[in-house]
Design a protein around this motif. Structure first.
Motif, PDB file in Angstrom:
ATOM      1  N   GLU A   1     -13.098 -22.229 -66.392  1.00 30.17           N
ATOM      2  CA  GLU A   1     -13.030 -20.701 -66.133  1.00 30.17           C
ATOM      3  C   GLU A   1     -13.786 -20.538 -64.984  1.00 30.17           C
ATOM      4  N   VAL A   2     -14.955 -20.754 -65.111  1.00 32.56           N
ATOM      5  CA  VAL A   2     -15.845 -20.360 -64.040  1.00 32.56           C
ATOM      6  C   VAL A   2     -15.407 -20.953 -62.493  1.00 32.56           C
ATOM      7  N   THR A   3     -15.072 -22.144 -62.671  1.00 29.76           N
ATOM      8  CA  THR A   3     -14.713 -22.722 -61.410  1.00 29.76           C
ATOM      9  C   THR A   3     -13.286 -22.064 -60.921  1.00 29.76           C
ATOM     10  N   SER A   4     -12.284 -22.088 -61.758  1.00 34.71           N
ATOM     11  CA  SER A   4     -11.006 -21.499 -61.431  1.00 34.71           C
ATOM     12  C   SER A   4     -11.046 -19.885 -60.794  1.00 34.71           C
ATOM     13  N   LYS A   5     -11.918 -19.240 -61.424  1.00 31.94           N
ATOM     14  CA  LYS A   5     -12.036 -17.884 -60.860  1.00 31.94           C
ATOM     15  C   LYS A   5     -12.900 -17.518 -59.779  1.00 31.94           C
ATOM     16  N   GLY A   6     -13.755 -18.681 -59.423  1.00 34.83           N
ATOM     17  CA  GLY A   6     -14.440 -18.483 -58.336  1.00 34.83           C
ATOM     18  C   GLY A   6     -15.393 -17.611 -58.061  1.00 34.83           C
ATOM     19  N   MET A   7     -16.129 -16.864 -59.345  1.00 33.17           N
ATOM     20  CA  MET A   7     -16.970 -15.821 -59.046  1.00 33.17           C
ATOM     21  C   MET A   7     -18.460 -16.336 -59.693  1.00 33.17           C
ATOM     22  N   GLY A   8     -18.699 -17.717 -60.090  1.00 37.59           N
ATOM     23  CA  GLY A   8     -19.739 -18.138 -60.401  1.00 37.59           C
ATOM     24  C   GLY A   8     -20.323 -17.866 -61.742  1.00 37.59           C
ATOM     25  N   MET A   9     -19.348 -17.083 -62.405  1.00 30.70           N
ATOM     26  CA  MET A   9     -19.489 -16.561 -63.870  1.00 30.70           C
ATOM     27  C   MET A   9     -18.229 -16.281 -64.701  1.00 30.70           C
ATOM     28  N   THR A  10     -18.619 -16.206 -65.913  1.00 31.71           N
ATOM     29  CA  THR A  10     -17.503 -15.817 -66.976  1.00 31.71           C
ATOM     30  C   THR A  10     -18.135 -14.796 -67.956  1.00 31.71           C
ATOM     31  N   ALA A  11     -17.246 -13.781 -68.356  1.00 31.84           N
ATOM     32  CA  ALA A  11     -17.614 -13.116 -69.350  1.00 31.84           C
ATOM     33  C   ALA A  11     -17.370 -13.679 -70.811  1.00 31.84           C
ATOM     34  N   ILE A  12     -18.096 -13.594 -71.862  1.00 38.05           N
ATOM     35  CA  ILE A  12     -17.606 -14.244 -73.312  1.00 38.05           C
ATOM     36  C   ILE A  12     -17.418 -13.023 -74.235  1.00 38.05           C
ATOM     37  N   THR A  13     -16.379 -12.786 -74.779  1.00 38.43           N
ATOM     38  CA  THR A  13     -15.993 -11.858 -75.877  1.00 38.43           C
ATOM     39  C   THR A  13     -16.194 -12.494 -77.299  1.00 38.43           C
ATOM     40  N   ASP A  14     -16.274 -11.215 -78.043  1.00 38.50           N
ATOM     41  CA  ASP A  14     -16.186 -11.472 -79.464  1.00 38.50           C
ATOM     42  C   ASP A  14     -14.676 -11.468 -79.978  1.00 38.50           C
ATOM     43  N   ALA A  15     -14.543 -11.381 -81.316  1.00 42.52           N
ATOM     44  CA  ALA A  15     -13.286 -11.440 -81.704  1.00 42.52           C
ATOM     45  C   ALA A  15     -12.350 -10.191 -81.609  1.00 42.52           C
ATOM     46  N   ASP A  16     -13.361  -8.979 -81.562  1.00 42.42           N
ATOM     47  CA  ASP A  16     -12.964  -7.695 -81.254  1.00 42.42           C
ATOM     48  C   ASP A  16     -12.638  -7.447 -79.726  1.00 42.42           C
ATOM     49  N   HIS A  17     -13.047  -8.235 -79.192  1.00 44.68           N
ATOM     50  CA  HIS A  17     -12.746  -8.489 -77.742  1.00 44.68           C
ATOM     51  C   HIS A  17     -13.864  -7.821 -76.927  1.00 44.68           C
ATOM     52  N   SER A  18     -14.811  -7.354 -77.768  1.00 41.88           N
ATOM     53  CA  SER A  18     -16.019  -6.458 -76.979  1.00 41.88           C
ATOM     54  C   SER A  18     -17.132  -7.673 -76.287  1.00 41.88           C
ATOM     55  N   LEU A  19     -17.666  -7.409 -75.374  1.00 41.56           N
ATOM     56  CA  LEU A  19     -18.526  -8.279 -74.644  1.00 41.56           C
ATOM     57  C   LEU A  19     -19.801  -9.019 -75.562  1.00 41.56           C
ATOM     58  N   SER A  20     -19.473 -10.109 -75.591  1.00 38.08           N
ATOM     59  CA  SER A  20     -20.771 -10.802 -76.289  1.00 38.08           C
ATOM     60  C   SER A  20     -21.984 -11.295 -75.268  1.00 38.08           C
ATOM     61  N   GLY A  21     -21.245 -11.711 -74.099  1.00 41.11           N
ATOM     62  CA  GLY A  21     -22.626 -12.058 -73.323  1.00 41.11           C
ATOM     63  C   GLY A  21     -21.943 -12.709 -71.877  1.00 41.11           C
ATOM     64  N   VAL A  22     -22.648 -13.071 -71.025  1.00 39.79           N
ATOM     65  CA  VAL A  22     -22.080 -13.667 -69.771  1.00 39.79           C
ATOM     66  C   VAL A  22     -22.681 -15.019 -69.515  1.00 39.79           C
ATOM     67  N   PHE A  23     -22.077 -15.768 -68.837  1.00 38.57           N
ATOM     68  CA  PHE A  23     -22.507 -17.137 -68.550  1.00 38.57           C
ATOM     69  C   PHE A  23     -22.302 -17.294 -67.030  1.00 38.57           C
ATOM     70  N   THR A  24     -23.609 -17.602 -66.323  1.00 37.63           N
ATOM     71  CA  THR A  24     -23.722 -17.668 -64.935  1.00 37.63           C
ATOM     72  C   THR A  24     -24.098 -19.107 -64.342  1.00 37.63           C
ATOM     73  N   ASP A  25     -23.982 -19.276 -63.215  1.00 39.34           N
ATOM     74  CA  ASP A  25     -24.297 -20.764 -62.540  1.00 39.34           C
ATOM     75  C   ASP A  25     -25.755 -20.747 -62.942  1.00 39.34           C
ATOM     76  N   GLY A  26     -26.483 -19.622 -63.147  1.00 41.57           N
ATOM     77  CA  GLY A  26     -27.903 -19.653 -63.295  1.00 41.57           C
ATOM     78  C   GLY A  26     -28.084 -20.206 -65.011  1.00 41.57           C
ATOM     79  N   ASP A  27     -27.412 -19.939 -65.491  1.00 39.83           N
ATOM     80  CA  ASP A  27     -27.470 -20.635 -67.170  1.00 39.83           C
ATOM     81  C   ASP A  27     -26.985 -21.780 -66.976  1.00 39.83           C
ATOM     82  N   LEU A  28     -26.035 -22.260 -66.133  1.00 41.16           N
ATOM     83  CA  LEU A  28     -25.574 -23.861 -66.005  1.00 41.16           C
ATOM     84  C   LEU A  28     -26.843 -24.563 -65.638  1.00 41.16           C
ATOM     85  N   ARG A  29     -27.534 -24.019 -64.889  1.00 41.33           N
ATOM     86  CA  ARG A  29     -28.592 -24.871 -64.316  1.00 41.33           C
ATOM     87  C   ARG A  29     -29.857 -25.135 -65.304  1.00 41.33           C
ATOM     88  N   ARG A  30     -29.921 -23.885 -66.321  1.00 40.34           N
ATOM     89  CA  ARG A  30     -30.772 -24.175 -67.151  1.00 40.34           C
ATOM     90  C   ARG A  30     -30.595 -25.031 -68.305  1.00 40.34           C
TER      91      ARG A  30
END
Length: 324
Positions: free
Chosen positions: A226-255
């Protein structure tokens, strides 16, 4: 024939003389200056600036600065005012009259007309005993010890002092009105300045299918797609109620890679950043840039009032829009 050193010496002497003229204004920002600000602030009409010759040129700039910083204003040439343009002036207006000598006949001739309309007159002259100074309601002294002109004739130091005094009025009024960057933008809608100050995040953010988004429980390997296809270097992650749970970025990938995480066996919520920085889509793009700079990040998720992701914005979007 003059040598380069002569030109340099002359230029530096001019700067020095004009600096002294501006410095002398400090002690003249006094109770009369405050009265002038109050009169302009209480004005129900426009500020009419008038002046002849070089004073007129400076008056044009002062009027333009006032108008662009929240004080409706325009310049009226005193000669034209005597031949019909007085009709542009109403009893609700305030006049700022400029004349270094205080004796410009074209300006002094208008004083009885201003008085008949009951218009407050603020004069800016270098001669407190002049006809203009004595006939005005408030006088601001812009007198200088000498002009930068070696003949002490060409208006140089005096026009610079007048210009600075006009700026001082405009800025004092700007602050008194609580004039904002967005207010300023409406006076400057064109060019890069307008783009910086008027453009909202909602105008340039990635939405719908362009918004990088996965749900909790998604394997890290799929989230990376998803990160690669959208080309923004990140993706949002949502809960079952569609609210934001967190974000995953290139920095998180390196870690994650530093910890030898298996992308196929790891769920995205195990490596995402919780409590991430978010913004409203209705804030100005310039504000989003400031948030990115303050937090040293290159992307932001935009959420609605229920903390549901509605868009995403990257530093590259701000670059393309001319905000940076």
């Amino acid at each position: 024939m003059k040598e380069a050193e002569d030109f340099i010496a002359s230029g530096r002497r001019t700067v020095d003389i004009e600096q002294q003229a501006v410095s002398a204004l400090q002690d003249r920002i006094d109770s009369d200056f405050a009265k002038a600000c109050k009169v302009i602030l209480d004005c129900r009409g426009r500020v009419i600036v008038t002046g002849m010759g070089k004073s007129g040129h400076i008056g044009n700039k002062i009027a333009a600065t006032l108008a662009s910083t929240g004080t409706p204003s325009f310049f009226v040439h005193p000669g034209e005012a005597s031949h019909g343009d007085m009709g542009m002036i109403t009893s609700d207006d305030v006049v700022i009259a400029l004349s270094h000598s205080g004796g410009a006949s074209e300006v002094v001739t208008l004083l009885p007309l201003f008085k008949r309309l009951g218009i407050p007159v603020i004069s800016i002259t270098g001669n407190p005993k002049s006809a203009l100074a004595k006939s005005s309601d408030i006088h601001l002294n812009n007198g200088v010890e000498q002009e930068a002109c070696p003949l002490n004739l060409a208006p140089t130091s005096s026009t610079t002092a007048t210009l600075v005094l006009g700026d001082a009025l405009a800025v004092a009024l700007l602050e008194a009105r609580g004039f904002t960057a967005e207010d300023f933008a409406f006076s400057h809608p064109g060019g890069s300045l307008g783009r910086r100050l008027l453009l909202k995040v909602s105008h340039i953010m990635h939405t719908g299918p362009r918004l990088p988004l996965v749900t909790k429980g998604t394997p890290l390997s799929e989230a990376l797609m998803e990160v690669t296809s959208k080309g923004m270097g990140m993706t949002a992650i949502t809960d079952a109620d569609h609210s934001l749970s967190g974000v995953f970025t290139d920095g998180d990938l390196r870690r994650a890679l530093d910890h030898n995480v298996d992308p196929k066996q790891t769920s995205i919520e195990e490596v995402m950043t919780k409590n991430c920085v978010t913004i409203s889509s209705e804030i100005l793009a310039a504000e989003a840039l400031k948030i990115m700079e303050d937090h040293k990040i290159s992307g932001l998720i935009c959420v609605d009032e229920k903390k549901r992701p509605v868009g995403a914005i990257h530093m590259h979007d701000l670059l393309k829009a001319g905000v940076v």
